[in-house]
Design a protein around this motif. Sequence first.
Motif, PDB file in Angstrom:
ATOM      1  N   ASP A 217       0.803  -1.222   0.000  1.00  0.00           N
ATOM      2  CA  ASP A 217       0.000   0.000   0.000  1.00  0.00           C
ATOM      3  C   ASP A 217       0.839   1.277   0.000  1.00  0.00           C
ATOM      4  O   ASP A 217       0.301   2.372   0.208  1.00  0.00           O
ATOM      5  N   GLN A 219       3.935   3.653  -2.040  1.00  0.00           N
ATOM      6  CA  GLN A 219       4.611   3.941  -3.297  1.00  0.00           C
ATOM      7  C   GLN A 219       5.944   3.203  -3.370  1.00  0.00           C
ATOM      8  O   GLN A 219       6.853   3.453  -2.602  1.00  0.00           O
ATOM      9  N   ARG A 260      -1.768  12.544  -7.543  1.00  0.00           N
ATOM     10  CA  ARG A 260      -1.749  11.170  -7.018  1.00  0.00           C
ATOM     11  C   ARG A 260      -0.349  10.787  -6.541  1.00  0.00           C
ATOM     12  O   ARG A 260      -0.190  10.183  -5.471  1.00  0.00           O
ATOM     13  N   THR A 261       0.659  11.135  -7.323  1.00  0.00           N
ATOM     14  CA  THR A 261       2.038  10.787  -6.973  1.00  0.00           C
ATOM     15  C   THR A 261       2.445  11.444  -5.659  1.00  0.00           C
ATOM     16  O   THR A 261       3.084  10.818  -4.804  1.00  0.00           O
ATOM     17  N   ARG A 264       0.689   9.927  -2.593  1.00  0.00           N
ATOM     18  CA  ARG A 264       1.326   8.651  -2.267  1.00  0.00           C
ATOM     19  C   ARG A 264       2.694   8.877  -1.621  1.00  0.00           C
ATOM     20  O   ARG A 264       3.081   8.158  -0.691  1.00  0.00           O
ATOM     21  N   SER A 267       2.273   9.932   1.960  1.00  0.00           N
ATOM     22  CA  SER A 267       1.893   8.772   2.781  1.00  0.00           C
ATOM     23  C   SER A 267       3.118   7.979   3.209  1.00  0.00           C
ATOM     24  O   SER A 267       3.226   7.557   4.366  1.00  0.00           O
ATOM     25  N   ARG A 373      -6.174   8.335   0.658  1.00  0.00           N
ATOM     26  CA  ARG A 373      -4.976   7.527   0.433  1.00  0.00           C
ATOM     27  C   ARG A 373      -5.179   6.788  -0.884  1.00  0.00           C
ATOM     28  O   ARG A 373      -6.218   6.163  -1.095  1.00  0.00           O
ATOM     29  N   VAL A 375      -4.272   3.910  -3.457  1.00  0.00           N
ATOM     30  CA  VAL A 375      -3.642   2.607  -3.652  1.00  0.00           C
ATOM     31  C   VAL A 375      -3.907   2.102  -5.067  1.00  0.00           C
ATOM     32  O   VAL A 375      -3.012   1.642  -5.763  1.00  0.00           O
ATOM     33  N   TRP A 377      -4.823   2.152  -9.114  1.00  0.00           N
ATOM     34  CA  TRP A 377      -4.149   2.923 -10.152  1.00  0.00           C
ATOM     35  C   TRP A 377      -4.733   2.610 -11.524  1.00  0.00           C
ATOM     36  O   TRP A 377      -5.310   1.555 -11.761  1.00  0.00           O
TER      37      TRP A 377
END
Length: 382
Positions: A217, A219, A260-261, A264, A267, A373, A375, A377
């Motif tokens: 979960d 990157q 999104r990147t 992640r 996180s 969050r 996960v 894609w």
Amino acid sequence: MTLSTCMLSIFWVSVTFVFYAYMGYPLLLLALGVLRNRPVRKAPSHPMVSLIITAYNEEKRIREKLENTLRQDYPGERLDIVVASDCSTDGTDDLVRSYGPSGVRLVRSVVKSGKEAAQKLAVESTTGEILVFSDTATMLQPQAISTIVRNFADPTVGCVSSVDRFIDVDGAVSGEGAYVRYEMFLRNLETRVNTLVGLSGSFFAARRTVCQNWAPDLQSDFNTLLNSVRLGLRGVADSESIGFYKNLADPKKEYERKVRTIVRGISVFMKSLSLLNPFRYHLFAWQLISHKLCRWLVPFAMIGALGANVVLASSSLFYQGILIAQAGFYAVALAYLATTRLPSLGVLRIPSFFVMVNVSILDAWIRYCRGERIVSWTPSKR
């Protein structure tokens, strides 16, 4: 403290912060590089390599990727090619199976769980001493695997990052191209002084020991680098290992990809705060703060600088001039974003890209603080 004094402090602290994040950190690395140099001791070798290609509904591109992979000059008996399908629903899996006689294996998730979850299944199905990860959209030169593996002759190296090369349909260099060149320059400095802080997710390699506790979960490229540091190893950039891929077919989707990147990445960072301990991780703690956290805080500094500048503009011609310069910079960025991409407007690409990146960072923070969050894609179409 008066309002004017407070605004002066906010303005100059904000400006200094932005300068440090983008220029100060590289300049300090340059200075450190004069005193500290950690060359990578490369040597030709042929350990068992497992090449993991992650795919989700890639029937239009997977054949090209596999043909490209099968042209690698690495000894066939030492190369295990695995496609990790994240429960693809199109013809991807059948196409991969058709390459079984050529030595390509399919590992399929029974439910769509995300890129890293699919990679975890693939990692667990392999035995290679070195694991190489590549996206379907990334094309490699025939010597790519042989080249990136040479870095592991150095026992201090835990993972290796490739160099990103963007290719426009017309061959032009975009604002992002300039930004990527800046990032590659920074990675070379980090490699010389100590270790990288991040890897190119489209093409990177790592020792199996680094990948043992694979997080489904988090990157994978960023987390793999951090796992290397936790094990007392380092990440390095190899200028001869190149991943070629086209810019996005729909530039409008680039913004969402960046958000999104960053979500992640934040996180991973928040789950790795122990790495900020300078007494245990020494120079890397400073690098992690400078390269990641400071960069992610730049939009707040930009807002602070602009807001304070508006208040200070009435106090002197100097601050009026600075405000005009700031307004001009943002106007140029917005002008490019609002117009057709004509060759004559190429000079506007870099400021527009800079603004877009920092707006996407701000958006990512808002989403992260709301509890989002990411996960799952969907690969970007190029």
